[in-house]
Design a protein around this motif. Sequence first.
Motif, PDB file in Angstrom:
ATOM      1  N   HIS A  93       0.829  -1.209   0.000  1.00  0.00           N
ATOM      2  CA  HIS A  93       0.000   0.000   0.000  1.00  0.00           C
ATOM      3  C   HIS A  93       0.861   1.256   0.000  1.00  0.00           C
ATOM      4  O   HIS A  93       0.608   2.190  -0.768  1.00  0.00           O
ATOM      5  N   ALA A  94       1.894   1.297   0.845  1.00  0.00           N
ATOM      6  CA  ALA A  94       2.769   2.471   0.913  1.00  0.00           C
ATOM      7  C   ALA A  94       3.569   2.636  -0.378  1.00  0.00           C
ATOM      8  O   ALA A  94       3.722   3.753  -0.887  1.00  0.00           O
ATOM      9  N   THR A  95       4.077   1.546  -0.922  1.00  0.00           N
ATOM     10  CA  THR A  95       4.844   1.619  -2.165  1.00  0.00           C
ATOM     11  C   THR A  95       3.948   2.044  -3.315  1.00  0.00           C
ATOM     12  O   THR A  95       4.358   2.829  -4.177  1.00  0.00           O
ATOM     13  N   TYR A  96       2.715   1.553  -3.337  1.00  0.00           N
ATOM     14  CA  TYR A  96       1.738   1.972  -4.338  1.00  0.00           C
ATOM     15  C   TYR A  96       1.543   3.487  -4.273  1.00  0.00           C
ATOM     16  O   TYR A  96       1.556   4.172  -5.300  1.00  0.00           O
ATOM     17  N   PHE A 106      -0.490   2.563 -12.592  1.00  0.00           N
ATOM     18  CA  PHE A 106      -0.957   1.291 -12.032  1.00  0.00           C
ATOM     19  C   PHE A 106      -2.204   0.855 -12.779  1.00  0.00           C
ATOM     20  O   PHE A 106      -3.097   1.651 -13.032  1.00  0.00           O
ATOM     21  N   VAL A 107      -2.258  -0.423 -13.123  1.00  0.00           N
ATOM     22  CA  VAL A 107      -3.430  -0.983 -13.785  1.00  0.00           C
ATOM     23  C   VAL A 107      -4.279  -1.773 -12.800  1.00  0.00           C
ATOM     24  O   VAL A 107      -5.383  -2.189 -13.131  1.00  0.00           O
ATOM     25  N   GLN A 108      -3.742  -1.959 -11.589  1.00  0.00           N
ATOM     26  CA  GLN A 108      -4.500  -2.614 -10.525  1.00  0.00           C
ATOM     27  C   GLN A 108      -4.000  -2.081  -9.189  1.00  0.00           C
ATOM     28  O   GLN A 108      -2.806  -2.106  -8.917  1.00  0.00           O
ATOM     29  N   GLU A 109      -4.913  -1.585  -8.385  1.00  0.00           N
ATOM     30  CA  GLU A 109      -4.565  -1.120  -7.044  1.00  0.00           C
ATOM     31  C   GLU A 109      -4.229  -2.321  -6.167  1.00  0.00           C
ATOM     32  O   GLU A 109      -4.573  -3.460  -6.503  1.00  0.00           O
ATOM     33  N   PRO A 110      -3.595  -2.098  -5.010  1.00  0.00           N
ATOM     34  CA  PRO A 110      -3.293  -3.220  -4.112  1.00  0.00           C
ATOM     35  C   PRO A 110      -4.546  -4.017  -3.767  1.00  0.00           C
ATOM     36  O   PRO A 110      -5.596  -3.452  -3.469  1.00  0.00           O
ATOM     37  N   ALA A 111      -4.420  -5.327  -3.844  1.00  0.00           N
ATOM     38  CA  ALA A 111      -5.532  -6.231  -3.543  1.00  0.00           C
ATOM     39  C   ALA A 111      -4.998  -7.457  -2.817  1.00  0.00           C
ATOM     40  O   ALA A 111      -3.868  -7.891  -3.051  1.00  0.00           O
ATOM     41  N   GLU A 112      -5.826  -8.002  -1.929  1.00  0.00           N
ATOM     42  CA  GLU A 112      -5.473  -9.208  -1.185  1.00  0.00           C
ATOM     43  C   GLU A 112      -5.484 -10.413  -2.120  1.00  0.00           C
ATOM     44  O   GLU A 112      -6.421 -10.599  -2.899  1.00  0.00           O
ATOM     45  N   PRO A 114      -4.055 -14.812  -2.237  1.00  0.00           N
ATOM     46  CA  PRO A 114      -3.642 -15.902  -1.348  1.00  0.00           C
ATOM     47  C   PRO A 114      -2.165 -15.813  -0.950  1.00  0.00           C
ATOM     48  O   PRO A 114      -1.791 -16.207   0.139  1.00  0.00           O
ATOM     49  N   TYR A 115      -1.326 -15.286  -1.813  1.00  0.00           N
ATOM     50  CA  TYR A 115       0.119 -15.213  -1.585  1.00  0.00           C
ATOM     51  C   TYR A 115       0.564 -13.891  -0.973  1.00  0.00           C
ATOM     52  O   TYR A 115       1.734 -13.727  -0.622  1.00  0.00           O
ATOM     53  N   GLY A 116      -0.335 -12.897  -0.867  1.00  0.00           N
ATOM     54  CA  GLY A 116       0.021 -11.614  -0.283  1.00  0.00           C
ATOM     55  C   GLY A 116      -0.830 -10.487  -0.833  1.00  0.00           C
ATOM     56  O   GLY A 116      -1.938 -10.705  -1.304  1.00  0.00           O
ATOM     57  N   ILE A 117      -0.294  -9.279  -0.779  1.00  0.00           N
ATOM     58  CA  ILE A 117      -0.978  -8.111  -1.333  1.00  0.00           C
ATOM     59  C   ILE A 117      -0.270  -7.754  -2.628  1.00  0.00           C
ATOM     60  O   ILE A 117       0.958  -7.656  -2.667  1.00  0.00           O
ATOM     61  N   GLU A 118      -1.048  -7.551  -3.696  1.00  0.00           N
ATOM     62  CA  GLU A 118      -0.461  -7.332  -5.023  1.00  0.00           C
ATOM     63  C   GLU A 118      -1.112  -6.144  -5.717  1.00  0.00           C
ATOM     64  O   GLU A 118      -2.322  -5.945  -5.649  1.00  0.00           O
ATOM     65  N   THR A 132       4.459  -7.018  -5.210  1.00  0.00           N
ATOM     66  CA  THR A 132       3.881  -7.962  -4.262  1.00  0.00           C
ATOM     67  C   THR A 132       4.514  -7.890  -2.877  1.00  0.00           C
ATOM     68  O   THR A 132       5.730  -7.892  -2.746  1.00  0.00           O
ATOM     69  N   GLN A 133       3.657  -7.825  -1.896  1.00  0.00           N
ATOM     70  CA  GLN A 133       4.038  -7.969  -0.494  1.00  0.00           C
ATOM     71  C   GLN A 133       3.682  -9.405  -0.132  1.00  0.00           C
ATOM     72  O   GLN A 133       2.505  -9.749  -0.008  1.00  0.00           O
ATOM     73  N   ARG A 134       4.691 -10.249  -0.009  1.00  0.00           N
ATOM     74  CA  ARG A 134       4.464 -11.681   0.208  1.00  0.00           C
ATOM     75  C   ARG A 134       3.895 -11.968   1.591  1.00  0.00           C
ATOM     76  O   ARG A 134       4.240 -11.330   2.566  1.00  0.00           O
TER      77      ARG A 134
END
Length: 152
Positions: A93-96, A106-112, A114-118, A132-134
């Motif tokens: 979120h902060a890096t975004y 960005f073509v996709q905002e941070p989203a939850e 299974p492997y992390g936030i992407e 990705t935040q793993r």
Amino acid sequence: MITGMTIATVWVLDQDSAKAFYTQKLGFEVRSDVEMGPGARWITVGAKGQPDVQLTLMVPGPPALDSESAEQLKGLIAKGVLGAGVMSTDDCHATYQELSAKGVEFVQEPAERPYGIEALFRDDSGNWFSLTQRRDHLDESLPWKDDSSDAH
């Protein structure tokens, strides 16, 4: 025996523009910028604190590709259909927010996931990357894909 991967190619449309994008917007450092003869230049960049991995920013063309293949690849790059990899962060979120403020598309905002936030972003040539935040463990209760995303 292969012991690791040190350099990966990112095909770009303009090396000077790509070098500026990766260093000024993403915060990478230049590892090399060498003229290799007429019309040939070797530029590598990498994340600070990760000296063993580099990206080489290459414009499609000879000697790696014939002219016809180079033009086809340039068209795919410009169209924005090539995924170039995954970049990691401790706080998606902060890096975004930081990269968005610097003008990164960005073509996709941070989203939850299974492997992390992407989140998904594009470089200045059109290549898309996963930011990705793993997660420490896979959470199968979360969606794998956001159906509203058309980045792929």
